[in-house]
Enzyme design. Sequence first.
Site, PDB file in Angstrom:
ATOM      1  CG  HIS A 168      -1.970  -0.971   1.299  1.00  0.00           C
ATOM      2  ND1 HIS A 168      -2.935  -1.094   0.329  1.00  0.00           N
ATOM      3  CD2 HIS A 168      -2.250  -1.932   2.216  1.00  0.00           C
ATOM      4  CE1 HIS A 168      -3.758  -2.081   0.646  1.00  0.00           C
ATOM      5  NE2 HIS A 168      -3.360  -2.600   1.785  1.00  0.00           N
ATOM      6  CB  CYS A 255      -4.249  -0.084   8.836  1.00  0.00           C
ATOM      7  SG  CYS A 255      -2.857  -1.053   9.399  1.00  0.00           S
TER       8      CYS A 255
END
Length: 267
Positions: A168, A255
């Site tokens: 990511h 996250c």
Amino acid sequence: MINHSFRFTHALCRRPARSVTQGLRAVDMGAPDPDLFDAEHSVYMDALRHAGAMVTVLEPLEEFPDSCFIEDPALCLKGVAIVLRPGTPTRLGEAAALKPVLEGLFPELHDLPGTGFVDGGDILCSDTEVMVGLSARTDRAGVDALRPLVEDLGYKLRLVETPADILHLKTESSLLDAETILATPKLAATGCFNGYRVIETAELENAAANAIRFNDPVFLSAGHPRTAERLDAAGYQVVELPTTQAALLDGGLSCLSLRFSLPGGLT
């Protein structure tokens, strides 16, 4: 001026489920220990509270092993929530489970239009831009659908061609302040952050790049001393946190929470 990119009043977290042992991982380095994961998660939430966050804690979702990574299915900007569509089949239901919570918090909420995919782990926001990296879980159709939503909020959208071997965009980058980004040398070398000052992580400390700035502190995964020294020398207030269990599932600090401010929360 309000720095919407790192000044927040709230954080939304979800406790790890016992099923976290079945979470996704690119390389299997062993399953996380649910009890240790929960203990590290508690330390994380306490650090957010100490930084000024009103933390809302959601119950675990056993049917979704990765659901503690709550940032991936939503984006929160300027008092608006956008429900995303992460491009992993086993995680699609997380957005639907999170939506009623967001509806209860935000005065305005949007669903990502169309059928494209966007994962919150691929979104890095400054005060003026929403940077979105293409990945196995974020595609061009999803980015095209997200663009008008963020432009309506006054942001420019910057498409980033993330190198294929980076999971990511935020796996290897994070925002330190409105003008400064922490990134791995590899990601910085692509030029994707042109216009920003970039502080690079130290050699063999790539995992340090997934940090978060929450009000005054910069939270950094423990075990990256030379990167911590660089940030300290640059004038940042570094707080190191344990992330050994999240790391087993390719996860990090960003996250594990949705960070936002509600209307009237900042002056």
